[in-house]
Enzyme design. Structure first.
Site, PDB file in Angstrom:
ATOM      1  N   ARG A 147      19.402   4.088  25.623  1.00 40.31           N
ATOM      2  CA  ARG A 147      18.059   4.294  25.074  1.00 40.31           C
ATOM      3  C   ARG A 147      17.106   3.318  25.774  1.00 40.31           C
ATOM      4  NH1 ARG A 147      17.349   3.250  18.649  1.00 40.31           N
ATOM      5  NH2 ARG A 147      17.848   1.144  19.333  1.00 40.31           N
ATOM      6  N   TYR A 162       5.225  -3.739  18.960  1.00 40.55           N
ATOM      7  CA  TYR A 162       5.746  -4.278  17.701  1.00 40.55           C
ATOM      8  C   TYR A 162       6.230  -5.714  17.904  1.00 40.55           C
ATOM      9  CZ  TYR A 162       9.002  -5.430  14.022  1.00 40.55           C
ATOM     10  OH  TYR A 162       9.659  -6.111  13.018  1.00 40.55           O
ATOM     11  N   LYS A 201       4.692  -9.473  16.511  1.00 40.22           N
ATOM     12  CA  LYS A 201       5.420 -10.510  15.756  1.00 40.22           C
ATOM     13  C   LYS A 201       5.248 -11.871  16.427  1.00 40.22           C
ATOM     14  CE  LYS A 201       6.992  -8.195  12.324  1.00 40.22           C
ATOM     15  NZ  LYS A 201       6.570  -8.477  10.961  1.00 40.22           N
ATOM     16  N   SER A 253      11.040 -11.451  13.779  1.00 40.12           N
ATOM     17  CA  SER A 253      12.136 -10.577  14.201  1.00 40.12           C
ATOM     18  C   SER A 253      12.837 -11.163  15.427  1.00 40.12           C
ATOM     19  CB  SER A 253      11.553  -9.208  14.564  1.00 40.12           C
ATOM     20  OG  SER A 253      12.501  -8.420  15.226  1.00 40.12           O
ATOM     21  N   ASN A 268       0.826  -1.217   0.000  1.00 42.83           N
ATOM     22  CA  ASN A 268       0.000   0.000   0.000  1.00 42.83           C
ATOM     23  C   ASN A 268       0.861   1.268   0.000  1.00 42.83           C
ATOM     24  OD1 ASN A 268       1.001   0.061   2.588  1.00 42.83           O
ATOM     25  ND2 ASN A 268      -1.000   0.075   3.617  1.00 42.83           N
ATOM     26  N   LEU A 269       2.165   1.119  -0.079  1.00 40.46           N
ATOM     27  CA  LEU A 269       3.137   2.216  -0.128  1.00 40.46           C
ATOM     28  C   LEU A 269       3.062   3.091   1.131  1.00 40.46           C
ATOM     29  CD1 LEU A 269       2.895   3.227  -3.923  1.00 40.46           C
ATOM     30  CD2 LEU A 269       4.423   1.559  -2.854  1.00 40.46           C
ATOM     31  N   ASP A 327      -3.958  -2.501   0.296  1.00 45.47           N
ATOM     32  CA  ASP A 327      -3.719  -2.741   1.716  1.00 45.47           C
ATOM     33  C   ASP A 327      -4.031  -4.211   1.970  1.00 45.47           C
ATOM     34  OD1 ASP A 327      -4.031  -2.955   4.519  1.00 45.47           O
ATOM     35  OD2 ASP A 327      -4.323  -0.786   4.637  1.00 45.47           O
ATOM     36  N   VAL A 371      25.806   7.737  20.646  1.00 45.09           N
ATOM     37  CA  VAL A 371      25.969   6.324  21.010  1.00 45.09           C
ATOM     38  C   VAL A 371      25.210   6.117  22.315  1.00 45.09           C
ATOM     39  CG1 VAL A 371      27.615   4.524  21.660  1.00 45.09           C
ATOM     40  CG2 VAL A 371      28.209   6.189  19.859  1.00 45.09           C
TER      41      VAL A 371
HETATM   42  P1  NAD Z   1       9.527  -1.535   5.289  1.00 43.98           P
HETATM   43  O1  NAD Z   1       8.654  -0.631   6.053  1.00 43.98           O
HETATM   44  O2  NAD Z   1      10.608  -0.956   4.450  1.00 43.98           O
HETATM   45  O3  NAD Z   1       8.640  -2.484   4.336  1.00 43.98           O
HETATM   46  C1  NAD Z   1       7.344  -2.903   4.698  1.00 43.98           C
HETATM   47  C2  NAD Z   1       6.437  -2.643   3.494  1.00 43.98           C
HETATM   48  O4  NAD Z   1       5.122  -3.070   3.830  1.00 43.98           O
HETATM   49  C3  NAD Z   1       6.362  -1.170   3.125  1.00 43.98           C
HETATM   50  O5  NAD Z   1       6.616  -1.031   1.747  1.00 43.98           O
HETATM   51  C4  NAD Z   1       4.926  -0.774   3.493  1.00 43.98           C
HETATM   52  O6  NAD Z   1       4.423   0.210   2.610  1.00 43.98           O
HETATM   53  C5  NAD Z   1       4.212  -2.087   3.363  1.00 43.98           C
HETATM   54  N1  NAD Z   1       2.998  -2.237   4.172  1.00 43.98           N
HETATM   55  C6  NAD Z   1       2.842  -2.002   5.515  1.00 43.98           C
HETATM   56  N2  NAD Z   1       1.591  -2.298   5.886  1.00 43.98           N
HETATM   57  C7  NAD Z   1       0.935  -2.711   4.764  1.00 43.98           C
HETATM   58  C8  NAD Z   1      -0.378  -3.149   4.502  1.00 43.98           C
HETATM   59  N3  NAD Z   1      -1.298  -3.217   5.460  1.00 43.98           N
HETATM   60  N4  NAD Z   1      -0.703  -3.501   3.235  1.00 43.98           N
HETATM   61  C9  NAD Z   1       0.209  -3.448   2.244  1.00 43.98           C
HETATM   62  N5  NAD Z   1       1.468  -3.038   2.430  1.00 43.98           N
HETATM   63  C10 NAD Z   1       1.827  -2.680   3.680  1.00 43.98           C
HETATM   64  O7  NAD Z   1      10.105  -2.611   6.320  1.00 43.98           O
HETATM   65  P2  NAD Z   1      11.241  -3.696   6.126  1.00 43.98           P
HETATM   66  O8  NAD Z   1      12.423  -3.281   6.899  1.00 43.98           O
HETATM   67  O9  NAD Z   1      11.382  -4.026   4.682  1.00 43.98           O
HETATM   68  O10 NAD Z   1      10.572  -4.898   6.912  1.00 43.98           O
HETATM   69  C11 NAD Z   1       9.848  -5.919   6.241  1.00 43.98           C
HETATM   70  C12 NAD Z   1       9.289  -6.870   7.269  1.00 43.98           C
HETATM   71  O11 NAD Z   1      10.360  -7.404   8.034  1.00 43.98           O
HETATM   72  C13 NAD Z   1       8.344  -6.209   8.280  1.00 43.98           C
HETATM   73  O12 NAD Z   1       7.313  -7.115   8.583  1.00 43.98           O
HETATM   74  C14 NAD Z   1       9.218  -5.987   9.491  1.00 43.98           C
HETATM   75  O13 NAD Z   1       8.496  -5.975  10.681  1.00 43.98           O
HETATM   76  C15 NAD Z   1      10.134  -7.195   9.421  1.00 43.98           C
HETATM   77  N6  NAD Z   1      11.429  -6.978  10.078  1.00 43.98           N
HETATM   78  C16 NAD Z   1      12.194  -5.909   9.755  1.00 43.98           C
HETATM   79  C17 NAD Z   1      13.413  -5.698  10.409  1.00 43.98           C
HETATM   80  C18 NAD Z   1      14.257  -4.497  10.112  1.00 43.98           C
HETATM   81  O14 NAD Z   1      15.094  -4.138  10.945  1.00 43.98           O
HETATM   82  N7  NAD Z   1      14.127  -3.844   8.966  1.00 43.98           N
HETATM   83  C19 NAD Z   1      13.846  -6.608  11.363  1.00 43.98           C
HETATM   84  C20 NAD Z   1      13.040  -7.712  11.657  1.00 43.98           C
HETATM   85  C21 NAD Z   1      11.828  -7.891  11.010  1.00 43.98           C
HETATM   86  C1  WQD Z   2      21.392  -0.951  17.186  1.00 44.21           C
HETATM   87  C2  WQD Z   2      22.369  -0.540  18.292  1.00 44.21           C
HETATM   88  C3  WQD Z   2      21.423   0.983  19.892  1.00 44.21           C
HETATM   89  C4  WQD Z   2      20.880   4.286  17.073  1.00 44.21           C
HETATM   90  C5  WQD Z   2      15.695  -2.563  15.975  1.00 44.21           C
HETATM   91  C6  WQD Z   2      14.393  -3.149  16.430  1.00 44.21           C
HETATM   92  C7  WQD Z   2      14.323  -4.606  16.101  1.00 44.21           C
HETATM   93  C8  WQD Z   2      14.595  -4.856  14.613  1.00 44.21           C
HETATM   94  C9  WQD Z   2      15.839  -4.171  14.169  1.00 44.21           C
HETATM   95  C10 WQD Z   2      12.514  -4.961  13.448  1.00 44.21           C
HETATM   96  C11 WQD Z   2      21.740  -0.498  19.682  1.00 44.21           C
HETATM   97  C12 WQD Z   2      22.540   1.653  19.118  1.00 44.21           C
HETATM   98  C13 WQD Z   2      21.182   3.074  17.655  1.00 44.21           C
HETATM   99  C14 WQD Z   2      21.634   5.441  17.423  1.00 44.21           C
HETATM  100  C15 WQD Z   2      22.950   4.062  18.884  1.00 44.21           C
HETATM  101  N1  WQD Z   2      13.564  -4.341  13.787  1.00 44.21           N
HETATM  102  N2  WQD Z   2      22.206   2.955  18.540  1.00 44.21           N
HETATM  103  N3  WQD Z   2      22.656   5.273  18.329  1.00 44.21           N
HETATM  104  O1  WQD Z   2      17.336  -1.562  18.425  1.00 44.21           O
HETATM  105  O2  WQD Z   2      18.886  -3.491  17.765  1.00 44.21           O
HETATM  106  O3  WQD Z   2      16.739  -3.234  16.641  1.00 44.21           O
HETATM  107  O4  WQD Z   2      15.827  -2.788  14.541  1.00 44.21           O
HETATM  108  O5  WQD Z   2      12.147  -6.045  13.754  1.00 44.21           O
HETATM  109  O6  WQD Z   2      13.061  -5.059  16.460  1.00 44.21           O
HETATM  110  O7  WQD Z   2      14.286  -2.964  17.827  1.00 44.21           O
HETATM  111  O8  WQD Z   2      18.500  -1.593  16.162  1.00 44.21           O
HETATM  112  O9  WQD Z   2      19.755   0.000  14.792  1.00 44.21           O
HETATM  113  O10 WQD Z   2      18.102   0.872  16.483  1.00 44.21           O
HETATM  114  O11 WQD Z   2      20.216  -0.164  17.295  1.00 44.21           O
HETATM  115  O12 WQD Z   2      23.893   3.963  19.699  1.00 44.21           O
HETATM  116  O13 WQD Z   2      21.400   6.554  16.966  1.00 44.21           O
HETATM  117  O14 WQD Z   2      22.798   0.793  18.022  1.00 44.21           O
HETATM  118  O15 WQD Z   2      21.439   1.385  21.238  1.00 44.21           O
HETATM  119  O16 WQD Z   2      22.717  -0.913  20.598  1.00 44.21           O
HETATM  120  P1  WQD Z   2      17.884  -2.443  17.386  1.00 44.21           P
HETATM  121  P2  WQD Z   2      19.106  -0.146  16.118  1.00 44.21           P
END
Ligand code: NAD
Ligand code: WQD
Length: 330
Positions: free
Chosen positions: A289, A148, A152, A124, A32-33, A58, A216
């Site tokens: 944090r 969040y 998951k 995640s 859904n962008l 969506d 940091v």
């Molecule tokens: P992102 O936000 O870049 O990509 C998610 C995409 O889903 C986006 O393009 C958004 O527009 C789309 N979206 C959200 N809700 C929607 C809906 N209801 N219908 C259609 N589209 C929808 O995120 P990402 O980093 O690419 O993450 C992808 C997946 O991986 C997510 O489920 C996220 O929770 C999970 N994940 C991400 C990380 C991370 O650190 N990036 C870590 C662990 C898990």
């Molecule tokens: C990494 C490290 C911070 C920013 C998050 C989500 C997790 C997953 C991945 C989706 C930590 C430190 C960060 C800054 C810093 N996402 N930091 N200064 O918190 O491990 O994970 O993204 O599933 O659910 O919680 O990633 O990149 O925010 O932090 O010192 O400005 O960097 O304290 O130690 P995190 P992060």
């Protein structure tokens, strides 16, 4: 046969679409962008020189989702669509639970209705909470810190129950650690809206001069140098992990960690970024944090053994590719 990629316009989704297309799969994207731009679809086509079908929908809307299932011969679904900002999930819990849970229910329901038996779900490492590192897939989940993470863990449980009720269904739950970096072309990467929360996009914006200096968050953790330790994984390795998971998917539920197995501290990442890109990053140490844990890294023995997948790209490559994308991303 095609793979439906929900959230395929987003950060991990675009990279995975590139891997899938290069491996010869046909790809349909539903997004859904909400957190991505239409240009990313064109970038996928530019990198791969292949076509993709794109639906701006969506995926919480079952009518729109079923239209896609009806119009294509879908072999499996990779469900990335979801909201992912940890801090925002604390402020808007209902939006996060609604979007992440309902989208997963709608996708699983459509799979069952249309006889699509393969589903990969984006989970995640956050579901492990403050377990002792390295995290193994068998650990009890402790996603207690934010909505969040809880969403998951709830989606994982929903899908496990769906498989119990539908034994022909195959679900792979992939727990990502910290995805960073970008495709080597520099055309796609992570472009968060506003000021980034995550370390790597913050670092690249400091490097570019968009932000003054990196903060940091704490240097008094019991880690190698006092700063937080994470398992950073190159997004292209992560993308290839999805390919491996899809190829080896089998009936029932499989759970895999997608990480490198290496813990890297904040200071080590800054140093690697400086070395990879030949620059100095200004930073200062500030308070911890809220909600952060000291260490988070994967035990990757199960995924290596069962999927034959291992992350290949090192931290320097993650830093080089993240910077290349930032330079392209005006
Ligand atoms: P992102 O936000 O870049 O990509 C998610 C995409 O889903 C986006 O393009 C958004 O527009 C789309 N979206 C959200 N809700 C929607 C809906 N209801 N219908 C259609 N589209 C929808 O995120 P990402 O980093 O690419 O993450 C992808 C997946 O991986 C997510 O489920 C996220 O929770 C999970 N994940 C991400 C990380 C991370 O650190 N990036 C870590 C662990 C898990
Ligand atoms: C990494 C490290 C911070 C920013 C998050 C989500 C997790 C997953 C991945 C989706 C930590 C430190 C960060 C800054 C810093 N996402 N930091 N200064 O918190 O491990 O994970 O993204 O599933 O659910 O919680 O990633 O990149 O925010 O932090 O010192 O400005 O960097 O304290 O130690 P995190 P992060």
């Amino acid at each position: 046969m095609s793979i439906l990629v929900t959230g395929g316009a987003g950060y991990i989704g675009t990279h995975t679409c590139v891997s899938l297309l290069n491996a010869g799969y046909s790809v349909i994207i539903a997004d859904n962008l909400a957190n991505s731009k239409i240009e990313s679809i064109n970038k996928i086509k530019e990198i791969t020189n292949k076509e993709v079908s794109f639906y701006q929908v969506d995926v919480t809307n079952s009518v729109d989702v079923e239209k896609i299932f009806f119009s294509h011969n879908i072999e499996g679904v990779i469900h990335f669509a979801g909201l992912k900002a940890v801090g925002e999930s604390v402020e808007k819990p209902l939006q996060y639970y609604y979007n992440n849970l309902v989208s997963t229910i709608v996708i699983a329901e459509a799979c069952i209705k249309f006889g699509v038996e393969k589903l990969i779900f984006s989970s995640s490492a956050t579901v492990y909470g403050d377990n002792v590192v390295p995290f193994t897939e068998e650990m009890e989940l402790k996603p207690t810190t934010n909505p969040y993470g809880t969403s998951k863990a709830m989606c994982e449980k929903i899908l496990i129950d769906v498989v119990n009720a539908n034994p022909n269904f195959s679900v792979s739950l992939l727990r990502y650690f910290n995805p960073v970096g970008a495709h080597e072309s520099g055309l796609i990467g992570e472009a968060p809206n506003g000021i980034p929360n995550n370390l790597m996009p913050y670092l690249t914006q400091v490097a570019k001069g968009k932000l003054e200096k990196l903060r940091v968050f704490g240097n008094d953790y019991s880690t190698i140098d006092g700063t937080g330790v994470r398992d950073y994984i190159h997004v292209m390795d992560l993308a290839e992990g999805h390919l491996a998971a899809f190829k080896h998917i089998k009936k029932g539920v499989q759970i895999y960690n997608l990480g490198t197995g290496n813990g890297v501290s904040v200071l080590q990442l800054i140093k690697a970024f400086e070395e990879a890109n030949n620059m100095i990053i200004p930073y200062s140490i500030v308070e911890r944090r809220a909600g952060d844990i000291a260490e988070c890294y994967a035990d990757v023995s199960k995924v290596e053994k069962e999927l034959g997948w291992t992350a290949k790209r090192d931290v320097l490559e993650m830093c080089r590719d993240a910077w290349k994308f930032e330079l392209n991303n005006i």
